[in-house]
Design a protein around this motif. Structure first.
Motif, PDB file in Angstrom:
ATOM      1  N   THR A   1       6.726  -0.615  24.179  1.00 26.77           N
ATOM      2  CA  THR A   1       7.516  -0.251  23.003  1.00 26.77           C
ATOM      3  C   THR A   1       7.662  -1.448  22.072  1.00 26.77           C
ATOM      4  O   THR A   1       7.358  -2.581  22.448  1.00 26.77           O
ATOM      5  CB  THR A   1       8.917   0.242  23.420  1.00 26.77           C
ATOM      6  N   GLY A   2       8.157  -1.188  20.860  1.00 22.97           N
ATOM      7  CA  GLY A   2       8.437  -2.269  19.918  1.00 22.97           C
ATOM      8  C   GLY A   2       7.591  -2.188  18.675  1.00 22.97           C
ATOM      9  O   GLY A   2       8.075  -2.446  17.570  1.00 22.97           O
ATOM     10  N   ASN A   3       6.327  -1.835  18.816  1.00 19.62           N
ATOM     11  CA  ASN A   3       5.483  -1.686  17.636  1.00 19.62           C
ATOM     12  C   ASN A   3       5.490  -0.226  17.195  1.00 19.62           C
ATOM     13  O   ASN A   3       5.805   0.683  17.970  1.00 19.62           O
ATOM     14  CB  ASN A   3       4.057  -2.155  17.908  1.00 19.62           C
ATOM     15  N   ASP A   4       5.119   0.018  15.949  1.00 19.65           N
ATOM     16  CA  ASP A   4       5.191   1.371  15.401  1.00 19.65           C
ATOM     17  C   ASP A   4       3.838   2.074  15.388  1.00 19.65           C
ATOM     18  O   ASP A   4       3.748   3.227  14.958  1.00 19.65           O
ATOM     19  CB  ASP A   4       5.784   1.360  13.991  1.00 19.65           C
ATOM     20  N   TRP A   5       2.760   1.408  15.828  1.00 19.06           N
ATOM     21  CA  TRP A   5       1.407   1.978  15.859  1.00 19.06           C
ATOM     22  C   TRP A   5       0.965   2.415  14.462  1.00 19.06           C
ATOM     23  O   TRP A   5       0.140   3.315  14.310  1.00 19.06           O
ATOM     24  CB  TRP A   5       1.306   3.135  16.854  1.00 19.06           C
ATOM     25  N   MET A   6       1.519   1.737  13.443  1.00 20.71           N
ATOM     26  CA  MET A   6       1.111   1.968  12.056  1.00 20.71           C
ATOM     27  C   MET A   6       0.843   0.608  11.425  1.00 20.71           C
ATOM     28  O   MET A   6       1.709  -0.264  11.454  1.00 20.71           O
ATOM     29  CB  MET A   6       2.192   2.719  11.278  1.00 20.71           C
ATOM     30  N   MET A   7      -0.337   0.439  10.867  1.00 17.50           N
ATOM     31  CA  MET A   7      -0.694  -0.847  10.300  1.00 17.50           C
ATOM     32  C   MET A   7      -0.127  -0.989   8.888  1.00 17.50           C
ATOM     33  O   MET A   7      -0.437  -0.195   7.994  1.00 17.50           O
ATOM     34  CB  MET A   7      -2.229  -0.982  10.276  1.00 17.50           C
TER      35      MET A   7
ATOM     36  N   SER B   1       1.135  -1.619  -5.043  1.00 22.08           N
ATOM     37  CA  SER B   1       1.197  -0.828  -3.810  1.00 22.08           C
ATOM     38  C   SER B   1       2.032  -1.463  -2.714  1.00 22.08           C
ATOM     39  O   SER B   1       2.645  -0.760  -1.909  1.00 22.08           O
ATOM     40  CB  SER B   1      -0.222  -0.593  -3.274  1.00 22.08           C
ATOM     41  N   PHE B   2       2.049  -2.804  -2.650  1.00 20.43           N
ATOM     42  CA  PHE B   2       2.666  -3.472  -1.515  1.00 20.43           C
ATOM     43  C   PHE B   2       3.660  -4.541  -1.954  1.00 20.43           C
ATOM     44  O   PHE B   2       3.561  -5.104  -3.049  1.00 20.43           O
ATOM     45  CB  PHE B   2       1.599  -4.143  -0.628  1.00 20.43           C
ATOM     46  N   ASN B   3       4.582  -4.819  -1.024  1.00 19.64           N
ATOM     47  CA  ASN B   3       5.374  -6.033  -1.104  1.00 19.64           C
ATOM     48  C   ASN B   3       4.563  -7.144  -0.452  1.00 19.64           C
ATOM     49  O   ASN B   3       3.396  -6.953  -0.094  1.00 19.64           O
ATOM     50  CB  ASN B   3       6.715  -5.829  -0.403  1.00 19.64           C
TER      51      ASN B   3
ATOM     52  N   THR C   1     -10.670  -8.273   4.849  1.00 21.45           N
ATOM     53  CA  THR C   1      -9.324  -8.051   4.326  1.00 21.45           C
ATOM     54  C   THR C   1      -8.549  -7.074   5.204  1.00 21.45           C
ATOM     55  O   THR C   1      -9.112  -6.392   6.042  1.00 21.45           O
ATOM     56  CB  THR C   1      -9.391  -7.476   2.898  1.00 21.45           C
ATOM     57  N   VAL C   2      -7.264  -6.995   4.932  1.00 21.79           N
ATOM     58  CA  VAL C   2      -6.443  -6.024   5.659  1.00 21.79           C
ATOM     59  C   VAL C   2      -6.433  -4.680   4.952  1.00 21.79           C
ATOM     60  O   VAL C   2      -6.197  -3.654   5.558  1.00 21.79           O
ATOM     61  CB  VAL C   2      -5.000  -6.537   5.824  1.00 21.79           C
ATOM     62  N   VAL C   3      -6.687  -4.687   3.653  1.00 24.74           N
ATOM     63  CA  VAL C   3      -6.687  -3.442   2.904  1.00 24.74           C
ATOM     64  C   VAL C   3      -8.114  -3.053   2.655  1.00 24.74           C
ATOM     65  O   VAL C   3      -8.890  -3.808   2.118  1.00 24.74           O
ATOM     66  CB  VAL C   3      -5.948  -3.587   1.564  1.00 24.74           C
ATOM     67  N   GLY C   4      -8.554  -1.782   3.029  1.00 24.45           N
ATOM     68  CA  GLY C   4      -9.912  -1.310   2.857  1.00 24.45           C
ATOM     69  C   GLY C   4      -9.908  -0.434   1.714  1.00 24.45           C
ATOM     70  O   GLY C   4      -9.577   0.658   1.695  1.00 24.45           O
ATOM     71  N   VAL C   5      -9.762  -1.087   2.288  1.00 24.76           N
ATOM     72  CA  VAL C   5      -8.665  -0.463   1.916  1.00 24.76           C
ATOM     73  C   VAL C   5      -8.590  -1.025   0.698  1.00 24.76           C
ATOM     74  O   VAL C   5      -9.112  -1.270  -0.016  1.00 24.76           O
ATOM     75  CB  VAL C   5      -7.902  -0.331   3.199  1.00 24.76           C
TER      76      VAL C   5
ATOM     77  N   GLY D   1       6.097   3.636   1.578  1.00 23.89           N
ATOM     78  CA  GLY D   1       6.481   3.999   2.928  1.00 23.89           C
ATOM     79  C   GLY D   1       5.326   4.524   3.754  1.00 23.89           C
ATOM     80  O   GLY D   1       5.470   4.783   4.957  1.00 23.89           O
ATOM     81  N   GLN D   2       4.134   4.672   3.135  1.00 22.28           N
ATOM     82  CA  GLN D   2       2.956   5.143   3.849  1.00 22.28           C
ATOM     83  C   GLN D   2       2.150   3.942   4.347  1.00 22.28           C
ATOM     84  O   GLN D   2       1.812   3.058   3.556  1.00 22.28           O
ATOM     85  CB  GLN D   2       2.078   5.994   2.927  1.00 22.28           C
ATOM     86  N   PRO D   3       1.842   3.884   5.642  1.00 21.14           N
ATOM     87  CA  PRO D   3       1.105   2.721   6.163  1.00 21.14           C
ATOM     88  C   PRO D   3      -0.345   2.714   5.714  1.00 21.14           C
ATOM     89  O   PRO D   3      -0.860   3.708   5.187  1.00 21.14           O
ATOM     90  CB  PRO D   3       1.211   2.922   7.680  1.00 21.14           C
ATOM     91  N   LEU D   4      -0.984   1.600   5.953  1.00 27.52           N
ATOM     92  CA  LEU D   4      -2.416   1.513   5.695  1.00 27.52           C
ATOM     93  C   LEU D   4      -3.191   2.408   6.650  1.00 27.52           C
ATOM     94  O   LEU D   4      -4.146   3.082   6.257  1.00 27.52           O
ATOM     95  CB  LEU D   4      -2.901   0.069   5.866  1.00 27.52           C
ATOM     96  N   ARG D   5      -2.792   2.395   7.919  1.00 28.50           N
ATOM     97  CA  ARG D   5      -3.512   3.174   8.932  1.00 28.50           C
ATOM     98  C   ARG D   5      -2.546   3.659  10.011  1.00 28.50           C
ATOM     99  O   ARG D   5      -1.605   2.946  10.373  1.00 28.50           O
ATOM    100  CB  ARG D   5      -4.628   2.337   9.567  1.00 28.50           C
TER     101      ARG D   5
END
Length: 840
Positions: A444-450, A382-384, A235-239, A458-462
């Motif tokens: 550039t372009g990505n936010d380095w936050m999963m 938690s998520f959209n 999964t993407v969430v371990g989360v 507003g808090q990323p997974l990682r």
């Protein structure tokens, strides 16, 4: 937001078909490989058998070919399981690279089979091959696994494979035997096979209380005991989303008068004959159904808004989740294809699909290796909708791993598995944000936050650069890393990749700072996302095996960097530094970093009488400490002479011998400096010892000052005899001094002052907090000269002989002073022994 009108959507869709801008890099993967012919398989099998024989393995050992995918420059990558008496040895395999002629170019292997031996003498040791006949059936093994899982119904028919299970233990290397646990580096430990067991590997894919329960269970095939079990649901969430990307062009298919979310330009075959988005229509998470492909009467899809819970899954609002999914899937395909030459998830261009609207208010997404597809929930508390580009790239990344390294979803390999998906997710995001064209990944372009976009808080997974910001992930390797959830053990490798691409920061207050980086420059230099991704992708697809851990990943990443960019390249150095930053391997200097080594104190000519001690000392500065030393006599290296001082008992035959030293620093590549020559003169006049009780064996007299430092104390040892002078070691503010008065005759022709010194400290870094100054003073206490200043930064194991020429003070009575000052915290010990002043 509204999507573009149908004519525009159709026109733009064509421009997003896989295409390459410019010349392709020479490390691009080849087109999908054709299945190997029986003749080719037989040829390769014979070549592998020859390698087995060369490794000293008998005919009971074999290979079983498993996966095949294309490699770079026309190469083919084959993964072959190692077998023993026909049974697979879990975690033991070879990644074989062959050229167009079928010749083996390279083999990356995890040889956990090497201890397997069925001879009676070997079995007597308890560590050889087990019996290969199970005590019960595969059906019984499945029953045991199901009873431990607690599932209710099977989503997929369970499987049980009889195999050899290596029971692996982690032990320290010999060099790290006495290291504190907190000081261990990933390269200080190694995994070794303790013994082997016959076992069933049981894969159950079940439902329990409305949730999927996917488990891999290892059961001892003799006793029925469960050896190990882990969660196999990736999964993407371990989360998607136009919800997240505004108006986007999507590739659809017109069938009659109906548009379908089927992209036939990306991938072939598979369940739907192309990349497809289907409507799971709230089928339960425990047993989601793909459903049918999305259709529409026009080529305008979605409303760009979060799905309204309980609403239609097929109206404009319900279509938005499908838009998110198709846009993410198209960009994932194009990133891998256009940048790496990798077709679809398996490299062989097999189409996949994503099913949206799984369950109700489902706060997750997962990759299913059985259908090689992805399921996405609409989000809940938690998520959209979980259809953002990086999340889709993450889940599709599991598909790449499933087709290549197949990193076991447990322990350190499970953390690397999750990290690979995070890396791919971020690279897809960067590529898509730059327009989704070209043959390179922008920095550039990505936010380095999963998963930041999907988060309601507003808090990323990682966080890639500082994983511990989530409160559970780790920033660096430790010996317990393999015991935590794989979504959190992925943290150190995520940070490694961020540093490799973007570099680090030298300020300890920065979130991009690593205390493990101690070479020059302290802020490591990144090599850009494109190069970092190429190195990582090559390692995962052509070198990693299912059991690769952090230490092995570092080695294989270095190999990949060297093959792509050259041995000694800035890229290979960056890989070493990025892993050092997470406590995997030691740090190295970057090319051109720091100054060269220079000799700060040359060895002096020495005159001694036969039977006296001749001592030569060299000092160095610059480069990267600690230094190593080699002493030479008349141009020939002296065995065992590896300290800053070389001392020995001189004989008449040594008269006229010439000595010099070569000093080497710890940088990579190393820097060296060679000292001047020093000549030894062995006279016939007997030397006289002027220091009384220099070994402290006769109490404290005639020493003066802080004579309480003299004694035989636990925690330190003497250079010779049993007593010594221990200055410092308090760990609090302190000043201590020790001195003795000596007379140097005016007729002296030599006056050699020496002592043995050991320094250990609890301080860190190069700042001098605690010091000991060695001086020569007159009888009234006025300093005539400072011979040396030592500090916590000079700490080293064992004693070193320090030697000085005092002939300039002949004709005087002088005091030989040792003065120590220690600050308010963290001890430094200056241990002195064998103090000598030999005059001739």
């Amino acid at each position: 937001m509204k999507l573009r009108k149908s004519l525009l959507a159709a026109a733009v869709a064509a421009s997003f078909a896989p295409a390459f801008a410019g010349v392709l890099p020479d490390n691009m993967m080849a087109a999908p490989a054709q299945p190997m012919s029986l003749e080719a398989k037989a040829n390769l099998a014979s070549r592998l058998e020859a390698r087995r024989s060369a490794a000293g393995l008998d005919s009971e050992h074999g290979y079983k070919m498993r996966e095949q995918h294309p490699g770079a420059n026309g190469h083919r990558i084959l993964r072959a399981d190692h077998t023993f008496q026909g049974l697979r040895v879990f975690g033991s395999e070879s990644v074989v690279v062959t050229d167009e002629n079928g010749d083996i170019v390279s083999e990356s292997a995890d040889n956990r089979r090497n201890g397997l031996d069925s001879h009676r003498s070997a079995r007597a040791t308890g560590k050889a091959a087990p019996e290969t006949t199970a005590a019960f059936s595969a059906d019984e093994a499945i029953r045991i696994a199901v009873s431990r899982t607690g599932g209710k119904t099977h989503r997929i028919k369970p499987e049980a494979e009889l195999l050899i299970w290596p029971v692996v233990k982690t032990q320290r290397t010999a060099a790290a035997a006495n290291k504190a646990e907190s000081a261990l580096n990933a390269t200080d430990v190694e995994e070794v096979v303790d013994h082997y067991e016959l076992a069933y590997m049981v894969k159950t894919r079940m439902n329990k209380d409305g949730r999927p329960v996917f488990r891999d269970t290892v059961i001892n095939a003799t006793t029925g005991a469960v050896i190990k079990q882990w969660d196999a649901l990736q999964t993407v969430v371990g989360v998607g989303h136009s919800q997240y990307n505004g108006d986007v062009p999507i590739n659809t298919t017109l069938s009659g008068s109906t548009y379908k979310m089927l992209d036939s330009t990306r991938g072939v075959g598979g369940t739907f004959g192309g990349m497809a988005i289907t409507n799971a229509n709230h089928s339960p998470e425990s047993n989601p159904q793909a459903g049918s492909i999305y259709t529409n009467s026009t080529n305008t899809w979605g409303d760009g808004q979060q799905y309204i819970s309980g609403g239609s899954t097929t109206n404009a609002n319900g279509q938005t989740a499908a838009v998110n999914a198709l846009w993410g899937l198209m960009n994932t395909y194009d990133t891998l294809k256009n940048v790496m030459g990798w077709s679809s998830l398996d490299g062989n261009n097999t189409a996949t699909y994503i099913a949206v609207h799984v369950d109700n208010n489902y706060d997750n997404a997962f990759f299913d290796p059985n259908c090689k597809c992805m399921y996405i929930g609409d989000g809940g508390s938690s998520f959209n909708s979980l259809g953002s580009i990086d999340v889709i790239g993450h889940e599709m990344g599991h598909g790449v791993t499933d087709a290549t390294s197949n990193l076991t979803y447990s322990g350190e390999s499970g953390g690397l598995n999750e990290s690979n998906s995070d890396i791919i997710g971020e690279m897809v995001e960067a590529y898509a944000r730059a327009g989704g064209t070209g043959t390179s990944i922008p920095l550039t372009g990505n936010d380095w936050m999963m998963g930041k976009e999907i988060s309601k808080s507003g808090q990323p997974l990682r966080w890639m650069w500082k994983p511990s910001k989530d409160g559970a992930s780790k920033d660096a390797w430790s010996s317990t890393l393999g015991n935590i959830n794989v979504h959190y053990s992925s943290g150190p490798n995520n940070r490694m990749f961020y540093f490799l691409a973007k570099g680090s920061n030298s300020s300890s207050s920065s979130e991009m700072y690593s205390s493990y980086l101690n070479k020059q420059p302290l802020a490591m230099t990144g090599i850009g996302s494109d190069k970092a991704f190429r190195i990582w992708f090559k390692a995962n697809t052509t070198k990693f095996t299912a059991s690769t851990n952090y230490a092995n990943a570092r080695l294989k990443m270095i190999e990949s960097a060297e093959q792509l960019y050259g041995v000694g390249s800035a890229e290979a150095t960056a890989v070493k530094r990025a892993y050092a930053a997470i406590n995997v391997g030691t740090d190295v200097d970057e090319a051109g970093a720091g100054s060269g080594v220079s000799i700060s104190s040359q060895p002096n000519n020495v005159t001694v009488a036969a039977g006296g001690t001749a001592s030569f000392t060299v000092g160095a500065t610059g480069g990267t400490s600690p230094y190593s030393y080699k002493w030479y006599r008349n141009g020939t290296q002296i065995s065992g002479a590896t300290s800053a001082t070389y001392s020995f008992t001189a004989q008449a035959a040594d008269n006229g011998a010439v000595f010099n030293a070569v000093v080497t620093d710890s940088s990579s590549p190393v820097k060296t400096a060679t000292s001047n020559n020093a000549t030894l003169t062995v006279g016939t006049t007997q030397q006289t010892e002027k220091v009384v009780n220099g070994g402290f064996e006769s109490g404290t007299s005639p020493w003066a000052g802080s004579t309480g430092v003299i004694g035989n104390y636990s925690g330190q040892s003497a250079y010779e005899g049993t007593r010594f002078a221990w200055l410092g070691g308090n760990g609090s503010t302190a000043t201590e001094a020790l001195y003795q008065s000596v007379a140097i005759p005016s007729t002296a022709t030599s006056a050699n002052f020496s002592f043995a010194l050991h320094i250990d400290t609890a301080e860190s870094g190069s700042t001098a907090y605690d010091k000991m100054v060695v001086t020569v003073k007159n009888s009234s206490g006025t300093t005539l000269g400072t011979l040396a200043t030592y500090s916590n930064a000079n700490a080293a194991s064992g004693y070193q002989i320090r030697s000085f020429n005092l002939l300039p003070y002949k004709g005087q009575t002088v005091r030989l002073h040792f003065n120590m000052t220690e600050d308010s915290s963290l001890q430094t010990s200056f241990v002195v022994d064998k103090v000598s002043l030999q005059v001739q």
